[in-house]
Design a protein around this motif. Sequence first.
Motif, PDB file in Angstrom:
ATOM      1  N   ALA A  35       0.845  -1.200   0.000  1.00 22.08           N
ATOM      2  CA  ALA A  35       0.000   0.000   0.000  1.00 22.08           C
ATOM      3  C   ALA A  35       0.878   1.248   0.000  1.00 22.08           C
ATOM      4  CB  ALA A  35      -0.934  -0.002   1.209  1.00 22.08           C
ATOM      5  N   SER A  36       1.923   1.236   0.807  1.00 22.54           N
ATOM      6  CA  SER A  36       2.845   2.381   0.849  1.00 22.54           C
ATOM      7  C   SER A  36       3.513   2.562  -0.501  1.00 22.54           C
ATOM      8  CB  SER A  36       3.914   2.177   1.929  1.00 22.54           C
ATOM      9  OG  SER A  36       3.331   2.162   3.199  1.00 22.54           O
ATOM     10  N   ARG A  37       3.932   1.439  -1.095  1.00 22.80           N
ATOM     11  CA  ARG A  37       4.575   1.504  -2.404  1.00 22.80           C
ATOM     12  C   ARG A  37       3.608   2.067  -3.437  1.00 22.80           C
ATOM     13  NH1 ARG A  37       5.436  -1.201  -6.988  1.00 22.80           N
ATOM     14  NH2 ARG A  37       3.999  -2.895  -6.613  1.00 22.80           N
ATOM     15  N   LYS A  38       2.338   1.624  -3.370  1.00 19.75           N
ATOM     16  CA  LYS A  38       1.342   2.133  -4.308  1.00 19.75           C
ATOM     17  C   LYS A  38       1.117   3.626  -4.098  1.00 19.75           C
ATOM     18  CE  LYS A  38      -1.176  -2.147  -5.214  1.00 19.75           C
ATOM     19  NZ  LYS A  38      -2.419  -2.880  -5.024  1.00 19.75           N
ATOM     20  N   VAL A  39       1.056   4.043  -2.834  1.00 17.78           N
ATOM     21  CA  VAL A  39       0.869   5.480  -2.542  1.00 17.78           C
ATOM     22  C   VAL A  39       2.065   6.267  -3.062  1.00 17.78           C
ATOM     23  CG1 VAL A  39       0.809   7.188  -0.674  1.00 17.78           C
ATOM     24  CG2 VAL A  39      -0.674   5.170  -0.574  1.00 17.78           C
ATOM     25  N   ILE A  40       3.259   5.743  -2.816  1.00 18.01           N
ATOM     26  CA  ILE A  40       4.470   6.437  -3.274  1.00 18.01           C
ATOM     27  C   ILE A  40       4.486   6.507  -4.793  1.00 18.01           C
ATOM     28  CG2 ILE A  40       6.984   6.214  -3.438  1.00 18.01           C
ATOM     29  CD1 ILE A  40       6.892   5.150  -0.513  1.00 18.01           C
ATOM     30  N   LEU A  41       4.164   5.383  -5.451  1.00 17.87           N
ATOM     31  CA  LEU A  41       4.139   5.387  -6.923  1.00 17.87           C
ATOM     32  C   LEU A  41       3.085   6.345  -7.455  1.00 17.87           C
ATOM     33  CD1 LEU A  41       4.598   1.615  -7.837  1.00 17.87           C
ATOM     34  CD2 LEU A  41       6.187   3.489  -8.279  1.00 17.87           C
ATOM     35  N   SER A  42       1.921   6.326  -6.822  1.00 14.18           N
ATOM     36  CA  SER A  42       0.849   7.230  -7.245  1.00 14.18           C
ATOM     37  C   SER A  42       1.275   8.681  -7.056  1.00 14.18           C
ATOM     38  CB  SER A  42      -0.414   6.941  -6.434  1.00 14.18           C
ATOM     39  OG  SER A  42      -1.403   7.885  -6.715  1.00 14.18           O
ATOM     40  N   ASP A  43       1.853   8.979  -5.891  1.00 18.73           N
ATOM     41  CA  ASP A  43       2.319  10.349  -5.637  1.00 18.73           C
ATOM     42  C   ASP A  43       3.436  10.730  -6.593  1.00 18.73           C
ATOM     43  OD1 ASP A  43       0.470  10.531  -3.621  1.00 18.73           O
ATOM     44  OD2 ASP A  43       1.910  10.372  -1.972  1.00 18.73           O
ATOM     45  N   TYR A  44       4.322   9.775  -6.893  1.00 16.19           N
ATOM     46  CA  TYR A  44       5.411  10.066  -7.816  1.00 16.19           C
ATOM     47  C   TYR A  44       4.864  10.346  -9.216  1.00 16.19           C
ATOM     48  CZ  TYR A  44       9.680   9.623 -10.496  1.00 16.19           C
ATOM     49  OH  TYR A  44      10.718   9.861 -11.355  1.00 16.19           O
ATOM     50  N   LYS A  45       3.865   9.531  -9.637  1.00 13.39           N
ATOM     51  CA  LYS A  45       3.254   9.769 -10.951  1.00 13.39           C
ATOM     52  C   LYS A  45       2.573  11.136 -10.978  1.00 13.39           C
ATOM     53  CE  LYS A  45       2.637   4.970 -12.296  1.00 13.39           C
ATOM     54  NZ  LYS A  45       1.701   3.876 -12.520  1.00 13.39           N
ATOM     55  N   ALA A  46       1.884  11.469  -9.876  1.00 13.47           N
ATOM     56  CA  ALA A  46       1.236  12.785  -9.806  1.00 13.47           C
ATOM     57  C   ALA A  46       2.290  13.884  -9.867  1.00 13.47           C
ATOM     58  CB  ALA A  46       0.413  12.902  -8.526  1.00 13.47           C
ATOM     59  N   PHE A  47       3.415  13.672  -9.181  1.00 12.74           N
ATOM     60  CA  PHE A  47       4.510  14.642  -9.203  1.00 12.74           C
ATOM     61  C   PHE A  47       5.075  14.770 -10.609  1.00 12.74           C
ATOM     62  CE2 PHE A  47       9.151  15.308  -8.932  1.00 12.74           C
ATOM     63  CZ  PHE A  47       9.154  16.572  -8.407  1.00 12.74           C
ATOM     64  N   GLU A  48       5.310  13.624 -11.272  1.00 14.21           N
ATOM     65  CA  GLU A  48       5.817  13.664 -12.649  1.00 14.21           C
ATOM     66  C   GLU A  48       4.859  14.407 -13.568  1.00 14.21           C
ATOM     67  OE1 GLU A  48       6.478   9.498 -13.627  1.00 14.21           O
ATOM     68  OE2 GLU A  48       8.614   9.932 -13.846  1.00 14.21           O
ATOM     69  N   GLU A  49       3.557  14.130 -13.412  1.00 14.13           N
ATOM     70  CA  GLU A  49       2.555  14.807 -14.242  1.00 14.13           C
ATOM     71  C   GLU A  49       2.577  16.305 -13.962  1.00 14.13           C
ATOM     72  OE1 GLU A  49      -1.180  12.902 -13.486  1.00 14.13           O
ATOM     73  OE2 GLU A  49      -0.559  11.023 -14.425  1.00 14.13           O
ATOM     74  N   SER A  50       2.694  16.663 -12.697  1.00 14.99           N
ATOM     75  CA  SER A  50       2.736  18.081 -12.331  1.00 14.99           C
ATOM     76  C   SER A  50       3.966  18.751 -12.937  1.00 14.99           C
ATOM     77  CB  SER A  50       2.753  18.214 -10.809  1.00 14.99           C
ATOM     78  OG  SER A  50       2.933  19.548 -10.425  1.00 14.99           O
ATOM     79  N   VAL A  51       5.103  18.064 -12.837  1.00 11.56           N
ATOM     80  CA  VAL A  51       6.343  18.611 -13.415  1.00 11.56           C
ATOM     81  C   VAL A  51       6.198  18.730 -14.931  1.00 11.56           C
ATOM     82  CG1 VAL A  51       8.777  18.077 -13.862  1.00 11.56           C
ATOM     83  CG2 VAL A  51       7.863  17.855 -11.552  1.00 11.56           C
TER      84      VAL A  51
END
Length: 145
Positions: free
Chosen positions: A59-75
């Motif tokens: 779950a933590s990995r999924k949250v981190i991946l999701s947040d990272y994808k959101a961060f990448e999209e934002s960037v």
Amino acid sequence: MVLEELGNYQGTQMHLATSSQVNRKEQLEAITSTTEQANQMLLISLQRLEDSGDRQNEASRKVILSDYKAFEESVEQTASRNETQLRKMHDEQRYVNERLLRLQSEQKSRLDSLAHDVTRHLDEALVSLDRQASERIRRMSNRLD
């Protein structure tokens, strides 16, 4: 009778020893069974903790991946907006530069035309002055004669 008592005593002792041995064996089996059950419960609990930890890690990995994808999209969106703004600024700067060159060319053309007009007027004025001076010199020369 003593022998009989002695036999009964020995029989009782053997019975007690056997009973004691059976009792100890039952206790040992009960302790072993309880220990095995406790170990099994501990292993199950540990497995559940590991599974829970794995699920939490997942779950933590999924949250981190999701947040990272959101961060990448934002960037990416920010970079895209910045690129669009830079292109717009570049196009505006190119337009301003072209306009400045056009205005500079028009200004130079006007100045060249003005310089030509001034030079022509000065030439005409000098020719006129030269004629007038020549005419006066001729008149004065005629008077002196």
